[in-house]
Write an enzyme that holds these catalytic residues in place. Structure first.
Site, PDB file in Angstrom:
ATOM      1  N   ASN A  90     -12.611  -3.267   3.160  1.00  0.00           N
ATOM      2  CA  ASN A  90     -13.652  -2.244   3.147  1.00  0.00           C
ATOM      3  C   ASN A  90     -14.535  -2.496   1.935  1.00  0.00           C
ATOM      4  OD1 ASN A  90     -12.435  -0.944   5.385  1.00  0.00           O
ATOM      5  ND2 ASN A  90     -10.971   0.051   4.016  1.00  0.00           N
ATOM      6  N   ASP A 139       0.858  -1.196   0.000  1.00  0.00           N
ATOM      7  CA  ASP A 139       0.000   0.000   0.000  1.00  0.00           C
ATOM      8  C   ASP A 139       0.887   1.237   0.000  1.00  0.00           C
ATOM      9  OD1 ASP A 139      -1.699   2.215   1.005  1.00  0.00           O
ATOM     10  OD2 ASP A 139      -3.184   0.648   1.283  1.00  0.00           O
ATOM     11  N   HIS A 191      -6.724  -5.760   2.770  1.00  0.00           N
ATOM     12  CA  HIS A 191      -5.554  -5.151   3.410  1.00  0.00           C
ATOM     13  C   HIS A 191      -4.946  -6.148   4.387  1.00  0.00           C
ATOM     14  CE1 HIS A 191      -6.578  -0.796   2.537  1.00  0.00           C
ATOM     15  NE2 HIS A 191      -7.779  -1.341   2.381  1.00  0.00           N
ATOM     16  N   HIS A 224     -10.348  -5.450  -2.641  1.00  0.00           N
ATOM     17  CA  HIS A 224      -8.992  -5.733  -2.165  1.00  0.00           C
ATOM     18  C   HIS A 224      -9.015  -6.030  -0.675  1.00  0.00           C
ATOM     19  CE1 HIS A 224      -9.780  -1.415  -1.930  1.00  0.00           C
ATOM     20  NE2 HIS A 224      -9.058  -1.432  -0.817  1.00  0.00           N
ATOM     21  N   GLN A 241     -14.522   2.320   1.688  1.00  0.00           N
ATOM     22  CA  GLN A 241     -13.831   1.852   0.474  1.00  0.00           C
ATOM     23  C   GLN A 241     -13.582   3.040  -0.456  1.00  0.00           C
ATOM     24  OE1 GLN A 241     -15.859  -1.191  -1.824  1.00  0.00           O
ATOM     25  NE2 GLN A 241     -14.058  -1.602  -3.087  1.00  0.00           N
TER      26      GLN A 241
HETATM   27  P1  5GP Z   1      -9.677   1.373   0.642  1.00  0.00           P
HETATM   28  O1  5GP Z   1     -10.011   2.549   1.501  1.00  0.00           O
HETATM   29  O2  5GP Z   1     -10.331   1.456  -0.723  1.00  0.00           O
HETATM   30  O3  5GP Z   1      -9.951   0.070   1.335  1.00  0.00           O
HETATM   31  O4  5GP Z   1      -8.109   1.415   0.475  1.00  0.00           O
HETATM   32  C1  5GP Z   1      -7.451   1.737  -0.706  1.00  0.00           C
HETATM   33  C2  5GP Z   1      -5.966   1.698  -0.408  1.00  0.00           C
HETATM   34  O5  5GP Z   1      -5.271   1.788  -1.632  1.00  0.00           O
HETATM   35  C3  5GP Z   1      -5.471   2.851   0.470  1.00  0.00           C
HETATM   36  O6  5GP Z   1      -4.904   2.334   1.666  1.00  0.00           O
HETATM   37  C4  5GP Z   1      -4.450   3.564  -0.405  1.00  0.00           C
HETATM   38  O7  5GP Z   1      -3.321   3.991   0.304  1.00  0.00           O
HETATM   39  C5  5GP Z   1      -4.098   2.527  -1.439  1.00  0.00           C
HETATM   40  N1  5GP Z   1      -3.749   3.088  -2.750  1.00  0.00           N
HETATM   41  C6  5GP Z   1      -4.452   4.014  -3.447  1.00  0.00           C
HETATM   42  N2  5GP Z   1      -3.850   4.291  -4.612  1.00  0.00           N
HETATM   43  C7  5GP Z   1      -2.742   3.505  -4.671  1.00  0.00           C
HETATM   44  C8  5GP Z   1      -1.718   3.348  -5.641  1.00  0.00           C
HETATM   45  O8  5GP Z   1      -1.692   3.985  -6.688  1.00  0.00           O
HETATM   46  N3  5GP Z   1      -0.750   2.441  -5.362  1.00  0.00           N
HETATM   47  C9  5GP Z   1      -0.736   1.710  -4.196  1.00  0.00           C
HETATM   48  N4  5GP Z   1       0.266   0.851  -4.041  1.00  0.00           N
HETATM   49  N5  5GP Z   1      -1.684   1.847  -3.258  1.00  0.00           N
HETATM   50  C10 5GP Z   1      -2.677   2.726  -3.484  1.00  0.00           C
END
Ligand code: 5GP
Ligand code: ZN
Length: 136
Positions: A86, A30, A101, A99, A93
């Protein structure tokens, strides 16, 4: 799905710090970690949430999650971690491509994943239980 950031990572169109990849699943760091070593495990096909993922892909997703958890735990010498998924805006999300984590945990890391506890009356609990059971 041209705009989806995780589709683009899965296609190799934008870079990511990959730790594992096979035909159906990819895992990478991440970019804004909750703790160092925070990994994401992502189906290569674009599914928005858990319920959109066909069982076969879901099996691969959770199997890869276990594999990465093992590797991450060995790499940091610590077997404590949270799995977080999420699903939906209200659940936080931000990236609309399903995805999981994997967040490694350390003593006194001050991360807040725990929630405050609410209460049921006996009747409420029974009602909620019966409602859910109707749909299972
Ligand atoms: P969500 O809130 O959708 O469960 O989490 C999305 C996660 O994706 C976040 O923790 C964020 O830091 C990560 N993320 C967003 N854009 C990128 C990216 O371009 N590359 C990587 N490696 N992680 C990302
Ligand atoms: Zn996508």
């Amino acid at each position: 799905m041209g705009e989806c950031i995780f589709c683009r990572i899965a296609d190799g169109k934008i870079p990511a710090a990959k730790v594992y990849e096979d035909d159906s699943t990819i895992s990478f760091l991440d970019i804004m970690p909750a703790n160092k070593g925070h990994c994401l495990v992502v189906p290569k096909k674009h599914y928005e949430t858990l319920l959109d993922i066909p069982d076969e892909d879901l099996k691969n997703l959770i199997t890869v999650t276990k594999k990465v958890v093992k590797a991450l735990s060995l790499s940091i010498g610590n077997g404590s971690y949270n799995l977080v998924m999420n699903n939906g805006k209200e659940a936080g999300q931000l990236v609309a491509h399903a995805h999981i984590h994997i967040i490694p945990r350390f003593k006194s890391d001050r991360l807040r994943i725990k929630w405050s506890h609410k209460k049921y009356t006996d009747k409420e609990m029974k009602d909620v239980q019966e409602k859910i059971k109707k749909f299972v």
